[in-house]
Write an enzyme that holds these catalytic residues in place. Structure first.
Site, PDB file in Angstrom:
ATOM      1  N   GLU A 163       0.804  -1.237   0.000  1.00  0.00           N
ATOM      2  CA  GLU A 163       0.000   0.000   0.000  1.00  0.00           C
ATOM      3  C   GLU A 163       0.836   1.286   0.000  1.00  0.00           C
ATOM      4  OE1 GLU A 163      -2.838  -0.486   3.210  1.00  0.00           O
ATOM      5  OE2 GLU A 163      -3.466  -2.430   2.444  1.00  0.00           O
ATOM      6  N   GLU A 268      -6.061 -10.888  -1.463  1.00  0.00           N
ATOM      7  CA  GLU A 268      -6.907 -10.689  -0.270  1.00  0.00           C
ATOM      8  C   GLU A 268      -8.379 -10.658  -0.702  1.00  0.00           C
ATOM      9  OE1 GLU A 268      -5.564  -7.359   2.128  1.00  0.00           O
ATOM     10  OE2 GLU A 268      -3.460  -7.803   1.740  1.00  0.00           O
TER      11      GLU A 268
HETATM   12  O1  9MR Z   1      -7.612  -8.405   8.214  1.00  0.00           O
HETATM   13  C1  9MR Z   1      -6.731  -7.569   8.932  1.00  0.00           C
HETATM   14  C2  9MR Z   1      -7.408  -7.068  10.202  1.00  0.00           C
HETATM   15  O2  9MR Z   1      -7.620  -8.161  11.083  1.00  0.00           O
HETATM   16  C3  9MR Z   1      -6.557  -6.010  10.847  1.00  0.00           C
HETATM   17  O3  9MR Z   1      -7.256  -5.471  11.945  1.00  0.00           O
HETATM   18  C4  9MR Z   1      -6.212  -4.927   9.850  1.00  0.00           C
HETATM   19  C5  9MR Z   1      -5.345  -3.886  10.494  1.00  0.00           C
HETATM   20  O4  9MR Z   1      -4.778  -3.042   9.620  1.00  0.00           O
HETATM   21  O5  9MR Z   1      -5.554  -5.491   8.735  1.00  0.00           O
HETATM   22  C6  9MR Z   1      -6.353  -6.383   8.046  1.00  0.00           C
HETATM   23  O6  9MR Z   1      -5.675  -6.864   6.909  1.00  0.00           O
HETATM   24  C7  9MR Z   1      -5.324  -5.888   5.939  1.00  0.00           C
HETATM   25  C8  9MR Z   1      -4.091  -6.391   5.228  1.00  0.00           C
HETATM   26  O7  9MR Z   1      -3.080  -6.662   6.152  1.00  0.00           O
HETATM   27  C9  9MR Z   1      -3.609  -5.389   4.195  1.00  0.00           C
HETATM   28  N1  9MR Z   1      -4.652  -5.059   3.275  1.00  0.00           N
HETATM   29  C10 9MR Z   1      -5.913  -4.646   3.855  1.00  0.00           C
HETATM   30  C11 9MR Z   1      -6.394  -5.697   4.859  1.00  0.00           C
HETATM   31  C12 9MR Z   1      -7.750  -5.332   5.393  1.00  0.00           C
HETATM   32  O8  9MR Z   1      -7.662  -4.143   6.123  1.00  0.00           O
END
Ligand code: 9MR
Length: 381
Positions: A163, A268
């Site tokens: 990102e 994802e």
């Molecule tokens: O699914 C993840 C969630 O449990 C966390 O709280 C969150 C915190 O930033 O991150 C989520 O996963 C993210 C991933 O690492 C990067 N892309 C976006 C995902 C969804 O937010």
């Protein structure tokens, strides 16, 4: 007479055995089709995987664990390898969960993904206090060298930078950009390549179907390639909805990234079925969504998903997988962001405490219509 009888018997035996061979093949085919799983159905096309959380990794969620072993051949750690968890202080590395994660993948002979090395979010607080470029470079080096080096040859694919782009394709004003300038991206990829030359190194981001953001990724990859830096793939996160993005936008990105000579991954994948505050008139993105918490209008399917929406979800997944199959020569992996609906991050984002239904398995871990539809695609091809 005797000879004739013998010949007729032989002929009959031959026919019976030919018929039973045909029957056997038919039965075998039927059994195979009935026992197809995601990983077996798409084994000639791409890896199919899931993000896993603490309870999968430590083995507490035994039912989900069985499902993971049966259905998937690649894993991504949802949170445990993020900077704040694996490297919370300058000289502290927590490998407890990541060791168990890698062991889980190895036990099931899976393609193991590391997520994620350099990301502005879920950072350890000490990184946010750094204000000079040399110190930031030292810290990137220690983080990447140590972690990639530790799992050299065992973690097969890394989300090196996550990102780094804004929606318009420009570089995000992260702490790394502010302190080191845009070369932090090149530096991170170079460090990862040195620490494990055989690992697959990827850039990962959301909304990569957007034409402006796509242009940003193309530039980012070209910049790395121009410097001779290794980059193997682009991960399109794929947090999508029933309505969008369009298949055309997704397809254009698949082609644009693949044309750069890198692999394309859907890293994802999930499809929200709930109303989005962004769609509400007057709801600004910056607004807090707390005002919507507990609002039944924003949580229309708290128990089961009505058939009409279940069917829409199945059709959306079918269309998406049809597109993936069309471009299977360019796509190396499709990973769902979670195993089943009950543990999806989308139950708490962007509004807390809702009941979302974005994945292929429901809260009881039963396959949904979307699952059947995707498997059906392979039976027909
Ligand atoms: O699914 C993840 C969630 O449990 C966390 O709280 C969150 C915190 O930033 O991150 C989520 O996963 C993210 C991933 O690492 C990067 N892309 C976006 C995902 C969804 O937010």
């Amino acid at each position: 007479m005797k000879i004739n009888f013998k010949i007729t018997t032989l002929l009959l035996l031959f026919m019976v055995s030919a018929i039973s061979c045909e029957k056997k093949e038919e039965v075998e085919k039927q059994v195979n089709e009935e026992t197809l799983t995601l990983k077996s159905a798409f084994s000639d096309d791409f890896f199919v995987g899931s993000a896993v959380n603490d309870n999968h990794i430590n083995g507490k969620d035994t039912l989900a664990l069985q499902l993971i072993g049966k259905e998937f051949n690649t894993l991504t750690p949802e949170n445990i390898m993020k900077w704040m968890n694996i490297h919370p202080e300058e000289n502290t590395f927590n490998y407890n969960m990541s060791d168990q994660y890698v062991a889980l993948g190895e036990k099931n002979t899976m393609h193991i993904v590391g997520h994620t090395l350099v990301w502005h979010s879920q950072l350890a607080p000490y990184i946010n206090t750094i204000s000079d470029s040399a110190t930031m470079a030292e810290n990137l080096k220690s983080h990447i060298n140590t972690i990639v080096g530790k799992y050299k040859g065992r973690i097969h694919s890394w989300d090196v930078v996550n990102e780094a782009l804004n929606e318009d394709g420009t570089l995000r004003e992260s702490i790394f950009l502010k302190v080191m300038g845009k070369d932090y991206i090149n530096y991170a990829f170079q460090l990862a390549a040195l620490a494990d030359p055989a690992a697959e190194l990827n850039y990962n981001d959301y909304n990569l179907w957007k034409p402006e953001k796509r242009a940003g990724v193309v530039q980012l990859v070209k910049d790395l390639q121009a410097k001779g830096t290794k980059i193997d793939g682009v991960g399109m996160q794929a947090h999508w909805s029933l309505e969008g993005p369009s298949l055309e936008d997704i397809e254009n990105s698949i082609i644009a990234y693949s044309d750069l000579g890198v692999k394309v991954m859907f890293t994802e994948l999930d499809i929200t079925v709930l109303p989005n505050p962004w769609d509400l008139n007057g709801a600004a993105v910056e607004q807090s969504y707390e005002q919507f918490e507990g609002d039944p209008k924003m949580n229309p399917y708290p128990n089961t998903l009505p058939d009409s929406i279940q069917n829409k979800l199945a059709k959306r997944y079918e269309d998406i997988f049809n597109l993936f199959l069309k471009h299977k020569d360019k796509i190396s992996r499709v990973t769902f962001w979670g195993v089943h609906d009950g543990q999806s991050w989308l139950n708490d984002w962007p509004i807390k405490g809702r009941t979302n239904h974005p994945l292929l398995f429901d809260r009881k871990l039963n396959p949904k219509k979307a699952y059947q539809q995707i498997i059906e695609l392979k039976k027909q091809n």
